[in-house]
Design a protein around this motif. Structure first.
Motif, PDB file in Angstrom:
ATOM      1  N   VAL A 264      34.386  39.395  41.250  1.00  0.00           N
ATOM      2  CA  VAL A 264      35.186  38.217  40.906  1.00  0.00           C
ATOM      3  C   VAL A 264      34.278  37.278  40.114  1.00  0.00           C
ATOM      4  CG1 VAL A 264      36.636  36.346  41.766  1.00  0.00           C
ATOM      5  CG2 VAL A 264      36.523  38.514  43.031  1.00  0.00           C
ATOM      6  N   VAL A 265      34.676  37.025  38.871  1.00  0.00           N
ATOM      7  CA  VAL A 265      33.837  36.255  37.936  1.00  0.00           C
ATOM      8  C   VAL A 265      34.666  35.123  37.346  1.00  0.00           C
ATOM      9  CG1 VAL A 265      32.416  38.266  37.367  1.00  0.00           C
ATOM     10  CG2 VAL A 265      34.453  37.791  36.011  1.00  0.00           C
ATOM     11  N   ARG A 266      33.957  34.117  36.817  1.00  0.00           N
ATOM     12  CA  ARG A 266      34.690  32.975  36.260  1.00  0.00           C
ATOM     13  C   ARG A 266      35.175  33.224  34.837  1.00  0.00           C
ATOM     14  NH1 ARG A 266      32.317  27.222  38.150  1.00  0.00           N
ATOM     15  NH2 ARG A 266      30.275  28.171  38.382  1.00  0.00           N
ATOM     16  N   SER A 267      34.545  34.165  34.153  1.00  0.00           N
ATOM     17  CA  SER A 267      34.999  34.500  32.800  1.00  0.00           C
ATOM     18  C   SER A 267      34.607  35.936  32.487  1.00  0.00           C
ATOM     19  CB  SER A 267      34.374  33.560  31.761  1.00  0.00           C
ATOM     20  OG  SER A 267      33.001  33.873  31.615  1.00  0.00           O
ATOM     21  N   ARG A 268      35.384  36.566  31.615  1.00  0.00           N
ATOM     22  CA  ARG A 268      35.081  37.951  31.218  1.00  0.00           C
ATOM     23  C   ARG A 268      33.714  38.027  30.551  1.00  0.00           C
ATOM     24  NH1 ARG A 268      38.238  41.673  32.570  1.00  0.00           N
ATOM     25  NH2 ARG A 268      40.277  40.958  33.241  1.00  0.00           N
ATOM     26  N   GLU A 269      33.351  36.961  29.817  1.00  0.00           N
ATOM     27  CA  GLU A 269      32.047  36.966  29.131  1.00  0.00           C
ATOM     28  C   GLU A 269      30.928  37.084  30.171  1.00  0.00           C
ATOM     29  OE1 GLU A 269      34.460  34.473  28.500  1.00  0.00           O
ATOM     30  OE2 GLU A 269      35.135  35.851  26.936  1.00  0.00           O
ATOM     31  N   LYS A 270      31.046  36.306  31.258  1.00  0.00           N
ATOM     32  CA  LYS A 270      29.986  36.334  32.273  1.00  0.00           C
ATOM     33  C   LYS A 270      29.892  37.696  32.946  1.00  0.00           C
ATOM     34  CE  LYS A 270      29.244  31.574  33.559  1.00  0.00           C
ATOM     35  NZ  LYS A 270      29.243  30.554  34.589  1.00  0.00           N
ATOM     36  N   GLY A 271      31.047  38.395  33.021  1.00  0.00           N
ATOM     37  CA  GLY A 271      31.044  39.689  33.700  1.00  0.00           C
ATOM     38  C   GLY A 271      30.889  40.860  32.746  1.00  0.00           C
TER      39      GLY A 271
ATOM     40  N   ALA B 264      28.460  42.429  31.255  1.00  0.00           N
ATOM     41  CA  ALA B 264      27.466  43.476  31.533  1.00  0.00           C
ATOM     42  C   ALA B 264      27.941  44.379  32.671  1.00  0.00           C
ATOM     43  CB  ALA B 264      26.124  42.837  31.888  1.00  0.00           C
ATOM     44  N   LEU B 265      28.599  43.786  33.664  1.00  0.00           N
ATOM     45  CA  LEU B 265      29.120  44.585  34.780  1.00  0.00           C
ATOM     46  C   LEU B 265      30.262  45.475  34.305  1.00  0.00           C
ATOM     47  CD1 LEU B 265      29.133  41.911  37.650  1.00  0.00           C
ATOM     48  CD2 LEU B 265      27.685  43.968  37.484  1.00  0.00           C
ATOM     49  N   ALA B 266      31.162  44.886  33.519  1.00  0.00           N
ATOM     50  CA  ALA B 266      32.309  45.662  33.018  1.00  0.00           C
ATOM     51  C   ALA B 266      31.823  46.846  32.188  1.00  0.00           C
ATOM     52  CB  ALA B 266      33.222  44.755  32.193  1.00  0.00           C
TER      53      ALA B 266
END
Ligand code: NAP
Length: 290
Positions: free
Chosen positions: A32-39, A41-43
């Motif tokens: 659970v992330v605040r924005s797709r940009e922040k996540g 690397a995980l995605a």
């Protein structure tokens, strides 16, 4: 069954996600992330993302599924209404009827202002009726070692913790405990409260001596009063509110509220916790000339 971790891009959450990925197929881990940009690397590694903000309850409504095991990592902004933020997550998890809700709380003995939001959140978790696990994390040793550049610069550790002792462990230890609870036997961890501490409590004087020994020079511990520590923090440019939280946390240490050790963390880890000197050595690596 999916493992859903909030605060997944934070320091603790990152370690939890890494621990889960060592044990589970990637597509069973939800960050659970605040924005797709922040996540991003995980995605890119195949981790599923759920974009949500604790401040926007609607953003949480589609995050959880009935058989999810969820780790709610407590919010980090002491100036926000953290209970309302946590309530939004707990309500969404309750609506979905998740299989387990684990929450990163604070030591039960803590009386500082920091503890109030945790205590009230624990009440919400219990009232949800969901199977729960309360992870009452003592201090991260890194809370201290992250200040080492300043301590080395000043040549002194000046704090308001008196002779109090801290039963800290490394952030990675607490992350591994979260992983153990999420991936472990649900019946064993459901409706349990763990007081997670390091195996050994240490004083600030011992911590300063450890830093000094490794740095090759004396780093004395100077015990300040609450007011003295507040003055030094505000003088260094910290806002009054943030300074009061730091000084208040030191008073908790001085009162012995963080000194109790329990076997809960080492039992969950099936190994000893990471000793303070080990975390100091890691933190000093790169700060000291080779
Ligand atoms: N026991 C201790 O010694 C200790 C020390 C410090 C903190 N804590 C507590 O433990 C928690 C985890 O520690 P940490 O080191 O991982 O802290 P951290 O690095 O500051 O991470 C906090 C996480 O919470 C997320 N978050 C904050 N506000 C949010 C919001 N409104 N909606 C959704 N997500 C939000 C952050 O998202 P972003 O990545 O987008 O910013 C971040 O991922 C802290 O938040 C704090 O409650 C404990």
């Amino acid at each position: 069954m999916r493992m859903v971790v909030t605060g997944a891009t934070g320091s603790l959450g990152t370690l939890v996600i890494e621990g889960l990925l060592e044990r589970l197929p990637t597509d069973r881990v939800v960050a659970v992330v605040r924005s797709r940009e922040k996540g991003a690397a995980l995605a890119a590694r195949g981790v599923r993302l759920a974009v949500a903000d604790y401040n926007v309850p609607d953003s949480l409504s589609a995050v959880f599924r009935p058989d999810d095991r969820v780790l709610l990592i407590s919010a980090n902004d002491p100036t926000a209404d953290r209970v309302a933020q946590h309530r939004a997550v707990i309500d969404a998890a309750t609506d979905a009827g998740v299989a387990l809700l684990a929450y990163t709380s604070a030591p039960g003995a803590l009386t500082s202002r920091l503890a109030d939001a945790h205590r009230r959140t624990e009440g919400l978790v219990l009232a949800s009726g969901l199977p729960y696990t309360l992870l009452r994390n003592n201090w991260y040793t890194e809370v201290f070692t992250e200040q080492l550049p300043l301590v080395l610069h000043l040549g002194v550790l000046a704090r308001a913790a008196g002779d109090g002792r801290v039963a800290s462990a490394s952030r990675a230890d607490y992350a591994a405990a979260g992983v153990a609870v999420l991936t472990g036997d649900a019946a064993e961890h459901a409706n349990r409260t763990y007081e997670l501490t390091g195996d050994t409590a240490w004083s600030l004087a011992e911590y300063a001596a450890e830093v000094g020994a490794r740095a090759g020079r004396a780093i004395p511990y100077r015990a300040l009063s609450y007011d003295g520590y507040m003055a030094s923090l505000v003088g260094a440019g910290l806002p009054e509110e943030a300074a009061a939280l730091l000084a208040g946390a030191d008073v908790s240490i001085a009162r012995g509220e963080l000194s109790r050790t329990t076997p809960d963390l080492s039992t969950l880890l099936a190994r000893p916790t990471t000793p303070m000197p080990h975390t100091v050595a890691r933190a000093l690596h790169g700060l000291l000339p080779a």
